[in-house]
Scaffold this active site. Structure first.
Site, PDB file in Angstrom:
ATOM      1  CB  SER A 142      -0.841  -0.250   1.276  1.00 29.48           C
ATOM      2  OG  SER A 142      -1.265   1.147   1.426  1.00 29.48           O
ATOM      3  CE1 TYR A 155      -3.570  -2.288   5.630  1.00 33.37           C
ATOM      4  CE2 TYR A 155      -3.446  -0.082   5.087  1.00 33.37           C
ATOM      5  CZ  TYR A 155      -3.733  -1.184   4.887  1.00 33.37           C
ATOM      6  OH  TYR A 155      -3.750  -1.782   3.134  1.00 33.37           O
TER       7      TYR A 155
HETATM    8  P1  NAP Z   1     -11.738  -6.012   0.723  1.00 36.06           P
HETATM    9  O1  NAP Z   1     -12.829  -5.541  -0.114  1.00 36.06           O
HETATM   10  O2  NAP Z   1     -11.969  -5.869   2.392  1.00 36.06           O
HETATM   11  O3  NAP Z   1     -11.630  -7.683   0.475  1.00 36.06           O
HETATM   12  C1  NAP Z   1     -10.727  -8.456   1.439  1.00 36.06           C
HETATM   13  C2  NAP Z   1     -10.522  -9.660   0.749  1.00 36.06           C
HETATM   14  O4  NAP Z   1      -9.885 -10.468   1.700  1.00 36.06           O
HETATM   15  C3  NAP Z   1     -11.816 -10.524   0.844  1.00 36.06           C
HETATM   16  O5  NAP Z   1     -11.908 -11.369  -0.349  1.00 36.06           O
HETATM   17  C4  NAP Z   1     -11.681 -11.360   1.970  1.00 36.06           C
HETATM   18  O6  NAP Z   1     -12.399 -12.617   1.994  1.00 36.06           O
HETATM   19  C5  NAP Z   1     -10.487 -11.654   2.163  1.00 36.06           C
HETATM   20  N1  NAP Z   1     -10.002 -12.045   3.437  1.00 36.06           N
HETATM   21  C6  NAP Z   1     -10.188 -11.356   4.649  1.00 36.06           C
HETATM   22  N2  NAP Z   1      -9.641 -12.116   5.605  1.00 36.06           N
HETATM   23  C7  NAP Z   1      -9.108 -13.105   5.111  1.00 36.06           C
HETATM   24  C8  NAP Z   1      -8.505 -14.233   5.582  1.00 36.06           C
HETATM   25  N3  NAP Z   1      -8.050 -14.305   7.015  1.00 36.06           N
HETATM   26  N4  NAP Z   1      -8.189 -15.270   4.836  1.00 36.06           N
HETATM   27  C9  NAP Z   1      -8.391 -15.270   3.612  1.00 36.06           C
HETATM   28  N5  NAP Z   1      -8.856 -14.176   2.799  1.00 36.06           N
HETATM   29  C10 NAP Z   1      -9.280 -12.999   3.719  1.00 36.06           C
HETATM   30  O7  NAP Z   1     -10.295  -5.719   0.684  1.00 36.06           O
HETATM   31  P2  NAP Z   1      -9.423  -4.687  -0.508  1.00 36.06           P
HETATM   32  O8  NAP Z   1      -9.794  -3.166  -0.256  1.00 36.06           O
HETATM   33  O9  NAP Z   1      -9.841  -5.194  -1.880  1.00 36.06           O
HETATM   34  O10 NAP Z   1      -7.803  -4.908  -0.217  1.00 36.06           O
HETATM   35  C11 NAP Z   1      -7.078  -5.984  -0.626  1.00 36.06           C
HETATM   36  C12 NAP Z   1      -5.750  -5.711  -0.477  1.00 36.06           C
HETATM   37  O11 NAP Z   1      -5.432  -4.628  -0.886  1.00 36.06           O
HETATM   38  C13 NAP Z   1      -5.439  -5.696   1.060  1.00 36.06           C
HETATM   39  O12 NAP Z   1      -4.023  -6.267   1.275  1.00 36.06           O
HETATM   40  C14 NAP Z   1      -5.438  -4.382   1.319  1.00 36.06           C
HETATM   41  O13 NAP Z   1      -4.462  -3.957   2.400  1.00 36.06           O
HETATM   42  C15 NAP Z   1      -4.615  -3.796  -0.019  1.00 36.06           C
HETATM   43  N6  NAP Z   1      -4.917  -2.322   0.077  1.00 36.06           N
HETATM   44  C16 NAP Z   1      -6.150  -2.007  -0.346  1.00 36.06           C
HETATM   45  C17 NAP Z   1      -6.363  -0.567  -0.666  1.00 36.06           C
HETATM   46  C18 NAP Z   1      -7.961   0.194  -0.790  1.00 36.06           C
HETATM   47  O14 NAP Z   1      -8.027   1.384  -0.675  1.00 36.06           O
HETATM   48  N7  NAP Z   1      -8.813  -0.521  -0.739  1.00 36.06           N
HETATM   49  C19 NAP Z   1      -5.295   0.316  -0.783  1.00 36.06           C
HETATM   50  C20 NAP Z   1      -4.062  -0.231  -0.697  1.00 36.06           C
HETATM   51  C21 NAP Z   1      -3.869  -1.738  -0.368  1.00 36.06           C
HETATM   52  P3  NAP Z   1     -14.083 -12.844   2.647  1.00 36.06           P
HETATM   53  O15 NAP Z   1     -14.668 -11.544   2.037  1.00 36.06           O
HETATM   54  O16 NAP Z   1     -14.395 -14.172   2.033  1.00 36.06           O
HETATM   55  O17 NAP Z   1     -13.810 -13.008   4.184  1.00 36.06           O
END
Ligand code: NAP
Length: 249
Positions: A142, A155
């Site tokens: 990130s 985080y």
């Molecule tokens: P999200 O919409 O909250 O989706 C999270 C995903 O991770 C879901 O598929 C969830 O599965 C899965 N998950 C959660 N706990 C888990 C576990 N213990 N084991 C396996 N899977 C698990 O997240 P996102 O915003 O797309 O973020 C994805 C990644 O990008 C993360 O690493 C985050 O830190 C990074 N990121 C996000 C942003 C942002 O602004 N969105 C920015 C920078 C980096 P279930 O729904 O099946 O529980």
């Protein structure tokens, strides 16, 4: 034109929604067979599998809590059983929670470190056992790994760890023809961001005001870079952290 990932097999952790779901779809569209991992959202994962199949690709959904070593082993054994090989691991599963210093608890710390850092290491450890002819690991870091906003010390710490792990493993695994890179998104609209209440917040407005390209990201802005790191186009690239954030630092 032949697809960039034809004949390859990919595991994408946390691919039932958000950034991971779009990565799984784009890897599938480039010809990879995809293991769509999820923790609790079976229906989300099934939808991603159906989306990939509707484009003529192959995918399966596999439940596993990536912070649990037993589940992680089973995720990779299942992948191998169904598709026969492994070439690509996308360490996408991650959680983000924000708290001022005085509100930090062991639970807040362990929830994020156990998945974002330990889970990423456990999945990488298993993937390396299954890669036959080199491989590519792509970590979702990130912009907070270097930007470190207030109220995000835990985080941000997990993502700084992801950057360091990316560089260290790139050195360790290079001799085995395994490349390790990271994609560092800025703020991206996902289900997780909505449930954290960030999409409607002043924080979003502040970020947009400081973003040269003037908007937050969408999942389709991130996934092509993962396809690049998964493919032979990036064959001489390892240990990199690519910021995709509309220029936000
Ligand atoms: P999200 O919409 O909250 O989706 C999270 C995903 O991770 C879901 O598929 C969830 O599965 C899965 N998950 C959660 N706990 C888990 C576990 N213990 N084991 C396996 N899977 C698990 O997240 P996102 O915003 O797309 O973020 C994805 C990644 O990008 C993360 O690493 C985050 O830190 C990074 N990121 C996000 C942003 C942002 O602004 N969105 C920015 C920078 C980096 P279930 O729904 O099946 O529980």
């Amino acid at each position: 034109m032949s697809k960039k990932l034809a004949g390859k097999v990919a595991v994408v952790t946390g691919a039932s929604k958000g950034i991971g779901a779009e990565i799984a779809r784009q890897l599938g569209a480039e010809g990879a067979s995809v293991v769509v991992n999820y923790a609790s959202s079976r229906s989300g994962a099934d939808q991603v599998v159906a989306d990939i199949a509707s484009q003529g690709g192959k995918a399966i959904a596999v439940q596993a809590d990536v912070s649990n070593p037993i589940d992680v082993k089973k995720l990779f054994t299942d992948a191998r059983k169904v598709f026969g090989r492994l070439d690509i691991l996308v360490n996408n599963a991650g959680v983000y929670e924000f708290a001022p210093l005085e509100a930090i608890t062991p639970e807040h710390f362990h929830k994020q470190y156990n998945l974002n850092v330990l889970g990423l290491l456990l999945a990488s450890q298993e993937a390396v056992k299954h890669f036959a002819d080199g491989g590519s690991i792509i970590n979702l870091s990130s912009v907070v790994s270097t930007g470190a906003p207030a109220f995000a010390s835990v985080y941000s710490g997990t993502k700084a760890a992801v950057d360091a792990i990316t560089w260290s493993l790139a050195k360790e695994l290079g001799p085995k023809k395994i490349r390790v890179n990271a994609v560092n998104p800025g703020m991206v609209e996902t289900e997780g961001l909505h449930s954290a209440g960030i999409t409607e917040s002043d924080f979003r407005k502040q970020v947009e005001a400081q973003t040269p390209l003037g908007r937050i990201g969408q999942t389709r802005d991130i996934a092509p870079a993962v396809v690049y790191f998964a493919s032979d186009d990036s064959r001489w690239t390892t240990g990199q952290t690519l910021h995709i954030s509309g220029g936000f630092r």
